[in-house]
Write an enzyme that holds these catalytic residues in place. Sequence first.
Site, short mmCIF file in Angstrom:
data_model
loop_
_atom_site.label_atom_id
_atom_site.label_comp_id
_atom_site.label_asym_id
_atom_site.label_seq_id
_atom_site.Cartn_x
_atom_site.Cartn_y
_atom_site.Cartn_z
N SER A 126 89.34 70.38 62.75
CA SER A 126 88.14 70.61 63.55
C SER A 126 86.92 70.21 62.73
O SER A 126 87.01 69.82 61.58
CB SER A 126 88.04 72.08 63.96
OG SER A 126 87.87 72.90 62.81
N LYS A 127 85.74 70.35 63.35
CA LYS A 127 84.51 69.93 62.69
C LYS A 127 84.27 70.68 61.38
O LYS A 127 83.65 70.14 60.46
CB LYS A 127 83.31 70.15 63.62
CG LYS A 127 83.27 69.17 64.79
CD LYS A 127 82.05 69.38 65.66
CE LYS A 127 82.00 68.38 66.80
NZ LYS A 127 80.84 68.59 67.68
N ARG A 128 84.78 71.90 61.28
CA ARG A 128 84.53 72.65 60.04
C ARG A 128 85.28 72.07 58.85
O ARG A 128 84.97 72.39 57.70
CB ARG A 128 84.89 74.12 60.23
CG ARG A 128 86.36 74.42 60.41
CD ARG A 128 86.57 75.89 60.77
NE ARG A 128 87.96 76.19 61.02
CZ ARG A 128 88.83 76.55 60.10
NH1 ARG A 128 88.45 76.59 58.84
NH2 ARG A 128 90.07 76.84 60.41
#
Length: 466
Positions: free
Chosen positions: A240-242
């Site tokens: 994911s973006k994290r």
Amino acid sequence: MSVITRFAPSPTGFLHIGGARTALFNWLFAKHHGGEMLLRIEDTDRARSTEAAVTAIHEGLHWLGLDWRGEPISQFARADRHAEVARQLLADGNAYYCYATPEALSEMRETAKAEGRSMRYDGRWRGRDPSEAPAGASPVIRLKAPQDGATVIQDLVQGEVTVQNTEMDDMVLLRADGTPTYMLAVVVDDHDMDVSHVIRGDDHLTNALRQRQIYDLMGWSAPHFAHIPLIHGADGAKLSKRHGALGVEAYRDMGILPAALRNYLLRLGWSHGDEEIIDTAQAIAWFDLEGVGKSAARFDIPRLESLNSHYIRTMDEAELCKLLAAQLCQGQARELSAVEAARLPLALDALKERAKTLIELADKAGFLLDGRPLALEEKAAKLLEGEAPAILARAHACLGAVEDWNLEPLTEAIRGLAEAEDLKLGKLAQPLRAALTGRNASPGIFEVLYFLGRQESLDRIGDHMA
């Protein structure tokens, strides 16, 4: 059998790193078997599909060096063909009109939730006559899925996968507005495009079982399926973006080389012994689905950067200079002058040794292009205080007498000056480095003088001497 694979992304955003690996595996498998990869843009979701996303997908694949046969195919443009197949299934008794209202479907959903099971259409219109339909109702067309036995696929990665037909409901093929569903469109397109192998993420494994039913009811031969595990972050959670950048273009902008990213993506979930560095020719020769593991791969940016540094160090010098020049001029309405361009190959070996990305390489090379007077970093400015200007003046006079501006004469001149002045070499080299580069860290001072050339070196030293 002729091998034909396809990469079929949805144009709702950038080319995701997971999609890039799927494209790479399809491309390599086709190349390994002397076949071809096709590109199909699955743009049936008109609300979310954009031309900008289509362009990003094309550009991402081109940057990665992955080509495909012919023109990209738009799934949306084939909607009439998809509807034709739905009507054929209807005519053959393998599909039916369903007039279930939104309220009825909502009731089914709530009942399933209350009973702790997933929602499945209950087949209430499977055997009913359309004359019983509510006035003005617009029907969908549903597949009349088999109710006995099991549906089985022999997956080339996951092995045999079986589901009891009682666990699957009659899926919608054609919506009430006449538009085809994704499940139908994928099957029709893969059949019409003669796709021999469907290689995609294992989040589509359930879809494959449903799609197999359409193949069987149409009397078509299904392609070979290969569902590869997804990519997770370094912590084991779904990417994911994290975890960092998700799109291919972001890694390009980070200064990752396409060859390095191809190599890295190849090793995410696939292996060939203990080999880590695998060029494209080797990848094509070695790649097959037997090497794909069943466990999720973990994306680790430090490992990617380490691999990228290898490709920077071993890349063809002329090609790397070209990329470095483009990076140095990025955002500027200019090209390198002949003098500036000539400095790059001289400095390349010294600069690239520890650079992990093109961005780092360009940062290390920045002093070669900086205009006078140099902007000084804070630590460099401190190196030019006190007795430094006087030391630089004596260094300027010493270097001004050097006519053969090469490493050996420059080394002799600076070492001779340090000895004559009874100075440790660092005491002389540090202010010279600050004056020549505006920084407190750089390649060796003799190399810096050589890279910059005689006149530029003397002029930069002259800007800071007493």
